[in-house]
Design an enzyme around this catalytic site. Structure first.
Site, mmCIF file in Angstrom:
data_model
loop_
_atom_site.group_PDB
_atom_site.id
_atom_site.type_symbol
_atom_site.label_atom_id
_atom_site.label_comp_id
_atom_site.label_asym_id
_atom_site.label_seq_id
_atom_site.Cartn_x
_atom_site.Cartn_y
_atom_site.Cartn_z
ATOM 1 N NE ARG A 118 33.060 8.359 8.255
ATOM 2 C CZ ARG A 118 32.881 9.665 8.064
ATOM 3 N NH1 ARG A 118 31.849 10.095 7.381
ATOM 4 N NH2 ARG A 118 33.748 10.522 8.532
ATOM 5 N N PRO A 157 36.487 16.886 -13.919
ATOM 6 C CG PRO A 157 37.641 18.855 -13.837
ATOM 7 C CD PRO A 157 36.286 18.305 -13.660
ATOM 8 C CD GLU A 158 35.841 11.313 -10.743
ATOM 9 O OE1 GLU A 158 36.353 10.501 -9.973
ATOM 10 O OE2 GLU A 158 34.822 11.075 -11.402
ATOM 11 C CG HIS A 176 31.848 28.891 -22.552
ATOM 12 N ND1 HIS A 176 30.918 29.701 -21.941
ATOM 13 C CD2 HIS A 176 31.165 28.147 -23.449
ATOM 14 C CE1 HIS A 176 29.722 29.443 -22.440
ATOM 15 N NE2 HIS A 176 29.850 28.518 -23.357
ATOM 16 N NE ARG A 213 27.312 22.260 -15.549
ATOM 17 C CZ ARG A 213 26.949 21.165 -14.892
ATOM 18 N NH1 ARG A 213 27.540 20.020 -15.155
ATOM 19 N NH2 ARG A 213 26.012 21.208 -13.987
#
Length: 275
Positions: A150, A2-3, A91, A109
């Site tokens: 940067r 998920p973003e 899970h 996970r």
DNA sequence: CTTTACACCTGACTGC
DNA sequence: TGCAGTCAGGTGTAAA
């Protein structure tokens, strides 16, 4: 998995069911996620009304009067609204009950977490976060000022939460493709024009993904059990060796900062024109 | 300061 | 069919 778009899709999916509802029960089957679930603190919230369902970066915030639950989905976490009869699946790690409405967390996970804290804004995970990419604070000018000195590759910086939040591997790759920028380009080499393009494509990509219910790779389902449709729109992510939609050149795959990075060598040249 | 490597954990897939 | 190896959407921490 998920973003930002997937977390936002999740937030919008669950909020109508649980916002302003009283927490009546909590079940923790597996407390050992990324951080141990503070079972006592969660149980303390039973009886309280959920005041709001918010999102900050990739964190979901369930705000109660005395404290806030911070939920992170990790790489493989998902939340669903289920009914009383729903069988527990492998899970499924915890569940919050709001009367007959159940909010259940699934995460093969176990990189996700559920923690509680008194003042979210002050929490160590939250306090150092950069601006939301879809907020006014994230402007082209902001990007310019942050990237000017940067030397790190632009892709690494896009995924740096202190600079801007919510952009993970998929959306970093996709935004860079649309902006025609090679993922290894050192930040300080980006021209004002490129930064402006990149800024626009980050917002457009995230907005489009949210509108389509996020990306479904492997098993992501939104809280109603529907897949997201943004994966069908991906230009480069996961498309190594396949022809670029714009020029037909095979998409290439590089490792940058340990993450695989997909790009079109033709449409995203390194050092275009050198400078 | 930056950059990398690793840690957490399971499952899907590849190649032998 | 099995087994070893690789990879996966995240991110905090430790080491270089």
């Amino acid at each position: 998995m998920p973003e930002l778009p997937e977390v936002e899709t999740t937030r919008r999916g669950i909020a109508p069911y649980i916002d302003q509802q009283q927490l009546t029960h909590a079940i923790i089957r597996q407390a050992r996620l990324r951080y141990p679930i503070p079972v006592e603190q969660v149980n303390c919230l039973i009886g309280q009304v959920l005041v709001s369902v918010e999102r900050r970066a990739k964190y979901l915030l369930l705000k109660f009067n005395t404290s806030t639950l911070i939920i992170h989905l990790g790489m493989s976490g998902s939340l669903r609204i289920v009914s009383q009869e729903a069988e527990w699946r492998k899970h499924d790690h915890w569940q919050l009950a709001f009367g007959s409405v159940l909010l259940r967390y699934h995460d093969p996970r176990r990189f996700g977490f559920l923690i509680a804290c008194d003042s979210v804004e002050q929490h160590g995970l939250i306090i150092k976060l950069g601006p939301e990419p879809l907020s006014d604070a994230f402007s082209t000018q902001y990007l310019q000022s942050k990237l000017a000195k940067r030397r790190a590759p632009i892709k690494t910086s896009l995924m740096n939460n202190e600079l801007v939040v919510g952009i993970g591997n998929i959306y970093a790759c996709e935004s860079l493709f649309l902006a025609g920028i090679h993922p290894l380009t050192p930040c300080h080499q980006l021209t004002p024009t490129q930064l402006c393009l990149l800024h626009g494509h980050i917002q457009a990509t995230l907005n489009r993904a949210i509108a389509q219910g996020g990306s479904t790779l492997r098993d992501f389902l939104n809280p109603d059990g529907q897949p997201g449709y943004f994966a069908q729109t991906l230009n480069v992510y996961g498309r190594a060796q396949q022809p670029c939609h714009q020029c037909g050149t095979p998409i290439d795959n590089l490792r940058i900062g340990g993450r695989s990075s997909y790009y079109c060598p033709q449409c995203q040249p390194l050092n275009p024109g050198k400078q």
